[in-house]
Design a protein around this motif. Structure first.
Motif, PDB file in Angstrom:
ATOM      1  N   LEU A 108       0.830  -1.203   0.000  1.00 16.27           N
ATOM      2  CA  LEU A 108       0.000   0.000   0.000  1.00 16.27           C
ATOM      3  C   LEU A 108       0.867   1.256   0.000  1.00 16.27           C
ATOM      4  N   LEU A 109       2.007   1.203   0.688  1.00 17.54           N
ATOM      5  CA  LEU A 109       2.900   2.363   0.703  1.00 17.54           C
ATOM      6  C   LEU A 109       3.460   2.659  -0.683  1.00 17.54           C
ATOM      7  N   ALA A 110       3.529   1.649  -1.525  1.00 21.18           N
ATOM      8  CA  ALA A 110       3.961   1.895  -2.905  1.00 21.18           C
ATOM      9  C   ALA A 110       2.998   2.851  -3.593  1.00 21.18           C
ATOM     10  N   ALA A 111       1.689   2.670  -3.352  1.00 16.69           N
ATOM     11  CA  ALA A 111       0.703   3.575  -3.941  1.00 16.69           C
ATOM     12  C   ALA A 111       0.759   4.960  -3.304  1.00 16.69           C
ATOM     13  N   VAL A 112       1.073   5.020  -2.009  1.00 14.12           N
ATOM     14  CA  VAL A 112       1.215   6.310  -1.325  1.00 14.12           C
ATOM     15  C   VAL A 112       2.389   7.091  -1.904  1.00 14.12           C
ATOM     16  N   LEU A 113       3.504   6.401  -2.173  1.00  9.96           N
ATOM     17  CA  LEU A 113       4.736   7.057  -2.619  1.00  9.96           C
ATOM     18  C   LEU A 113       4.790   7.275  -4.128  1.00  9.96           C
ATOM     19  N   ALA A 114       3.910   6.609  -4.889  1.00 10.64           N
ATOM     20  CA  ALA A 114       3.972   6.669  -6.353  1.00 10.64           C
ATOM     21  C   ALA A 114       4.002   8.089  -6.917  1.00 10.64           C
ATOM     22  N   PRO A 115       3.195   9.037  -6.406  1.00  9.50           N
ATOM     23  CA  PRO A 115       3.241  10.389  -6.989  1.00  9.50           C
ATOM     24  C   PRO A 115       4.546  11.131  -6.729  1.00  9.50           C
ATOM     25  N   HIS A 118       8.914   7.369  -8.416  1.00 10.12           N
ATOM     26  CA  HIS A 118       8.549   6.091  -9.041  1.00 10.12           C
ATOM     27  C   HIS A 118       9.497   4.970  -8.614  1.00 10.12           C
ATOM     28  N   GLY A 119      10.789   5.265  -8.507  1.00  9.43           N
ATOM     29  CA  GLY A 119      11.765   4.234  -8.170  1.00  9.43           C
ATOM     30  C   GLY A 119      11.574   3.687  -6.772  1.00  9.43           C
ATOM     31  N   VAL A 120      11.424   4.585  -5.781  1.00  9.47           N
ATOM     32  CA  VAL A 120      11.227   4.144  -4.395  1.00  9.47           C
ATOM     33  C   VAL A 120       9.903   3.385  -4.272  1.00  9.47           C
ATOM     34  N   ALA A 121       8.851   3.907  -4.918  1.00 16.75           N
ATOM     35  CA  ALA A 121       7.548   3.236  -4.877  1.00 16.75           C
ATOM     36  C   ALA A 121       7.640   1.845  -5.491  1.00 16.75           C
ATOM     37  N   SER A 122       8.428   1.710  -6.542  1.00 19.53           N
ATOM     38  CA  SER A 122       8.578   0.411  -7.195  1.00 19.53           C
ATOM     39  C   SER A 122       9.284  -0.589  -6.294  1.00 19.53           C
ATOM     40  N   VAL A 123      10.253  -0.115  -5.513  1.00 18.00           N
ATOM     41  CA  VAL A 123      10.938  -0.999  -4.565  1.00 18.00           C
ATOM     42  C   VAL A 123       9.932  -1.552  -3.565  1.00 18.00           C
ATOM     43  N   PHE A 124       9.081  -0.677  -3.014  1.00 16.53           N
ATOM     44  CA  PHE A 124       8.056  -1.130  -2.080  1.00 16.53           C
ATOM     45  C   PHE A 124       7.106  -2.100  -2.776  1.00 16.53           C
ATOM     46  N   TRP A 125       6.755  -1.810  -4.035  1.00 22.67           N
ATOM     47  CA  TRP A 125       5.782  -2.654  -4.738  1.00 22.67           C
ATOM     48  C   TRP A 125       6.344  -4.053  -4.997  1.00 22.67           C
ATOM     49  N   TYR A 126       7.570  -4.115  -5.510  1.00 25.00           N
ATOM     50  CA  TYR A 126       8.163  -5.420  -5.788  1.00 25.00           C
ATOM     51  C   TYR A 126       8.404  -6.206  -4.496  1.00 25.00           C
ATOM     52  N   ALA A 127       8.827  -5.504  -3.433  1.00 22.95           N
ATOM     53  CA  ALA A 127       9.028  -6.179  -2.148  1.00 22.95           C
ATOM     54  C   ALA A 127       7.701  -6.697  -1.609  1.00 22.95           C
ATOM     55  N   GLY A 128       6.673  -5.850  -1.642  1.00 19.99           N
ATOM     56  CA  GLY A 128       5.358  -6.269  -1.162  1.00 19.99           C
ATOM     57  C   GLY A 128       4.788  -7.404  -1.985  1.00 19.99           C
ATOM     58  N   LEU A 129       4.945  -7.314  -3.315  1.00 21.91           N
ATOM     59  CA  LEU A 129       4.480  -8.376  -4.203  1.00 21.91           C
ATOM     60  C   LEU A 129       5.118  -9.714  -3.838  1.00 21.91           C
ATOM     61  N   SER A 130       6.416  -9.705  -3.618  1.00 22.35           N
ATOM     62  CA  SER A 130       7.135 -10.954  -3.325  1.00 22.35           C
ATOM     63  C   SER A 130       6.684 -11.566  -2.002  1.00 22.35           C
ATOM     64  N   ILE A 131       6.654 -10.760  -0.945  1.00 30.92           N
ATOM     65  CA  ILE A 131       6.321 -11.330   0.365  1.00 30.92           C
ATOM     66  C   ILE A 131       4.844 -11.692   0.458  1.00 30.92           C
TER      67      ILE A 131
END
Length: 335
Positions: A108-115, A118-131
């Motif tokens: 969810l933090l990936a969506a918060v940080l997306a605006p 993009h790079g930091v949000a993507s790190v959260f997204w890929y990490a969240g996706l994996s776990i």
């Protein structure tokens, strides 16, 4: 800490006194960050629809990030100094499901940080996706390999479903390579696993032992699949009659469920487990906000505004009670 230490083995009392608060801290505390993420999304949409100040949603997003970092640091400290307590949570057939709060908060933090980046949000997204995917497979294996009892089926079981269907929320914003296929995969998981788990939870509520007062507010988790399901499905495939059925079924269920939860909150002392109601409430509110965009009408607008206000007041109330307990150094008693 006398109240808890009296029921702890004498040999462990000194160790727990040395460890302090984190011994009692639960992984479910990440639900607080999830709730603030939900408020961030809701008020961002309110800015687009009704012109509310943009700073409201961004402030709640900043709170979500700060809470995530603080909780992560404290729980990581618990992992280092009190590994047996963490292992006990993981091996508990009910508490293991709440490890999903960390997974969901991460994505969810990936969506918060997306605006913002993009790079930091993507790190959260890929990490969240994996776990999230690993955790969901572990739970599925646990359900299939180990015989389950109806009294262990709680609303927290839905966290295994809630995790995958939150992945497209940020994925559709970031649009990283393969996001469309990942979104379809996650929607499929939600549909296949969500319906039978909701049926099992209803069976427990009707035929099993009643949930404790501390766990009753977690019934709001029942609302999350309807709201998140609508957002994920409609933003992946487009709004259609099926998504309308989802949100209307949620509207039907919302008022009896929230009446039961509010009854418990009025007549029981506050517990940190009540935070489990925060994100599901906002998830359903956000689903109705999206529904009001796709099906503009006076009643959808009014209902969306009411649910956003209700979810915000609920989370602010939980925040006040938590801050009061922290200020009086009684937070450890609330787990």
């Amino acid at each position: 800490m006398a109240q808890h230490i009296e029921i702890i083995e004498p040999d462990a009392r000194g160790r727990i006194r040395k460890i302090g608060f984190v011994h009692f801290m639960s992984i479910s505390t990440f639900a607080a960050s999830m709730g603030y993420c939900g408020m961030c999304f809701g008020w961002r949409m309110a800015h687009q629809l009704w012109g509310t100040p943009a700073c409201i949603g961004e402030f709640f997003g900043a709170c979500a990030l700060v809470l995530y970092v603080l909780i992560f640091i404290r729980y990581f400290h618990k992992l280092r100094v009190d590994i047996e307590a963490v292992r006990a949570e993981w091996n508990n057939p009910v508490k293991i499901n709440f490890f999903g709060t960390f997974n969901v908060a991460t994505v969810l933090l990936a969506a918060v940080l997306a605006p913002y980046h993009h790079g930091v949000a993507s790190v959260f997204w890929y990490a969240g996706l994996s776990i999230i995917m690993v955790f969901s497979w572990i739970l599925l294996k646990h359900w299939l390999y180990d015989r389950q009892r109806i009294d262990t089926v709680t609303p927290a079981w839905l966290l295994a479903v809630l995790g995958p269907i939150t992945i497209p929320i940020a994925g559709n914003v970031l649009q990283n390579p393969g996001y469309q296929d990942i979104s379809v995969f996650c929607v499929a998981i939600g549909l296949v696993t969500g319906i039978p788990i909701i049926a099992l939870i209803f069976a427990h509520c009707i035929f099993g032992e009643a949930l404790s007062d501390a766990a009753q507010p977690s019934l709001m988790i029942l609302m999350a699949p309807f709201g998140m399901g609508y957002i994920t499905y409609s933003r992946t495939f487009g709004p259609d009659n099926f998504t309308a059925l989802l949100i209307n079924a949620g509207i039907f269920m919302f008022f009896p469920v929230v009446a039961k939860v509010l009854h418990v909150m009025r007549h029981s002392p506050f517990r940190m487990g009540w935070w489990a109601s925060s994100f599901p409430t906002m998830a359903f509110a956000n689903g109705v906000i999206y529904y009001s965009m796709d099906h503009p009408a006076l009643w959808t607008q009014v209902l969306a505004g009411f649910l956003l206000a209700f979810g915000t007041m609920l989370i602010l109330y939980l925040s006040f009670k938590t801050a009061w307990a922290a200020a009086h150094k009684t937070l450890w008693k609330l787990y």
